[in-house]
Scaffold this motif. Sequence first.
Motif, short mmCIF file in Angstrom:
data_model
loop_
_atom_site.label_atom_id
_atom_site.label_comp_id
_atom_site.label_asym_id
_atom_site.label_seq_id
_atom_site.Cartn_x
_atom_site.Cartn_y
_atom_site.Cartn_z
N MET A 129 0.87 -1.24 -0.18
CA MET A 129 -0.18 -0.17 0.03
C MET A 129 0.82 1.25 -0.10
SD MET A 129 -2.93 -0.88 -0.34
CE MET A 129 -4.41 -0.50 0.85
N ALA A 130 0.49 2.32 -0.85
CA ALA A 130 1.15 3.71 -0.77
C ALA A 130 0.29 4.58 -0.17
CB ALA A 130 1.46 3.93 -2.10
N ARG A 131 0.72 5.54 0.71
CA ARG A 131 -0.04 6.67 1.09
C ARG A 131 0.03 7.92 0.05
NH1 ARG A 131 -0.64 9.27 6.63
NH2 ARG A 131 0.04 7.25 7.41
N ILE A 132 -1.03 8.35 0.03
CA ILE A 132 -1.51 9.77 -0.48
C ILE A 132 -1.90 10.69 0.37
CG2 ILE A 132 -3.08 11.03 -2.22
CD1 ILE A 132 -3.03 8.32 -3.83
N GLN A 133 -1.40 11.97 0.57
CA GLN A 133 -1.72 12.73 1.62
C GLN A 133 -2.26 14.20 0.90
OE1 GLN A 133 1.41 13.50 4.37
NE2 GLN A 133 0.31 15.14 5.65
N ILE A 134 -3.22 14.54 1.18
CA ILE A 134 -3.94 15.76 0.84
C ILE A 134 -4.07 16.59 1.83
CG2 ILE A 134 -4.55 14.66 -1.28
CD1 ILE A 134 -7.39 14.93 -0.42
N TYR A 135 -4.33 17.95 1.59
CA TYR A 135 -4.94 19.02 2.57
C TYR A 135 -6.19 19.76 1.77
CZ TYR A 135 -0.33 18.71 4.57
OH TYR A 135 0.76 18.02 5.44
N VAL A 136 -7.22 19.63 2.57
CA VAL A 136 -8.38 20.42 2.46
C VAL A 136 -8.77 21.26 3.55
CG1 VAL A 136 -9.10 18.51 0.85
CG2 VAL A 136 -9.64 18.36 3.24
N SER A 137 -9.80 21.75 3.29
CA SER A 137 -10.29 22.74 4.39
C SER A 137 -10.96 21.92 5.67
CB SER A 137 -11.15 23.98 4.23
OG SER A 137 -12.55 23.09 3.79
N ALA A 138 -11.02 22.29 6.98
CA ALA A 138 -11.58 21.46 7.79
C ALA A 138 -13.04 21.40 7.41
CB ALA A 138 -11.49 21.94 9.02
N ASP A 139 -13.67 22.15 6.99
CA ASP A 139 -15.01 22.29 6.75
C ASP A 139 -15.49 21.46 5.55
OD1 ASP A 139 -17.93 23.38 6.81
OD2 ASP A 139 -17.32 24.07 4.76
N MET A 140 -14.55 21.54 4.35
CA MET A 140 -14.55 20.25 3.48
C MET A 140 -14.59 19.16 4.01
SD MET A 140 -12.75 19.91 -0.13
CE MET A 140 -13.35 21.32 -0.93
N LYS A 141 -13.37 18.56 4.88
CA LYS A 141 -13.23 17.43 5.45
C LYS A 141 -14.48 16.93 6.23
CE LYS A 141 -10.51 14.64 8.63
NZ LYS A 141 -9.42 14.52 9.40
N ARG A 142 -15.05 17.80 6.93
CA ARG A 142 -16.27 17.61 7.71
C ARG A 142 -17.39 16.90 6.94
NH1 ARG A 142 -20.47 20.26 9.05
NH2 ARG A 142 -19.67 22.24 8.13
N ARG A 143 -17.89 17.90 6.04
CA ARG A 143 -18.90 17.74 5.11
C ARG A 143 -18.85 16.54 4.08
NH1 ARG A 143 -19.17 23.09 1.85
NH2 ARG A 143 -20.89 21.75 0.97
N ALA A 144 -17.45 16.41 3.58
CA ALA A 144 -17.44 15.08 2.76
C ALA A 144 -17.42 14.20 3.61
CB ALA A 144 -16.10 15.22 2.03
N SER A 145 -16.74 13.93 4.92
CA SER A 145 -16.81 12.77 5.65
C SER A 145 -18.32 12.53 6.08
CB SER A 145 -16.01 12.88 6.91
OG SER A 145 -14.71 13.08 6.63
N GLN A 146 -18.99 13.58 6.46
CA GLN A 146 -20.53 13.15 6.68
C GLN A 146 -21.32 12.61 5.47
OE1 GLN A 146 -22.11 13.78 9.57
NE2 GLN A 146 -23.52 12.19 8.51
N LEU A 147 -21.02 13.07 4.28
CA LEU A 147 -21.56 12.57 3.02
C LEU A 147 -21.21 11.07 2.90
CD1 LEU A 147 -23.13 12.66 0.33
CD2 LEU A 147 -21.05 13.47 -0.46
N PHE A 148 -19.90 10.88 3.07
CA PHE A 148 -19.56 9.47 2.78
C PHE A 148 -20.20 8.46 3.75
CE2 PHE A 148 -15.48 11.57 1.07
CZ PHE A 148 -16.12 11.53 0.03
N GLU A 149 -20.08 8.98 5.08
CA GLU A 149 -20.71 8.31 6.20
C GLU A 149 -22.57 7.99 5.80
OE1 GLU A 149 -22.35 8.92 10.58
OE2 GLU A 149 -20.24 9.67 10.25
N ASP A 150 -23.03 8.89 5.19
CA ASP A 150 -24.59 8.93 4.89
C ASP A 150 -24.66 7.79 3.63
OD1 ASP A 150 -25.31 10.81 6.66
OD2 ASP A 150 -25.45 12.45 5.24
N LEU A 151 -23.45 7.71 2.90
CA LEU A 151 -23.61 6.55 1.74
C LEU A 151 -22.94 5.44 2.34
CD1 LEU A 151 -22.28 9.33 -0.94
CD2 LEU A 151 -24.53 8.30 -0.68
#
Length: 59
Positions: free
Chosen positions: A1-23
């Motif tokens: 496995m290889a690691r990919i590291q990205i930076y996003v705003s805290a708000d984007m991470k929170r909103r995307a994580s919630q969307l993914f969780e809902d899915l």
Amino acid sequence: MARIQIYVSADMKRRASQLFEDLGLDPDTAINMFLSQSLCEVELPFRSRLSKFDRDRRS
């Protein structure tokens, strides 16, 4: 496995994580799905284009 590291705003991470969780997904699975679909289609799995506003602004 290889690691990919990205930076996003805290708000984007929170909103995307919630969307993914809902899915029923976690962020790692969602990103892996995006990468896999990109490779299968040999392109982005969505339409990517500039809006009319962006095109006009570049002129």
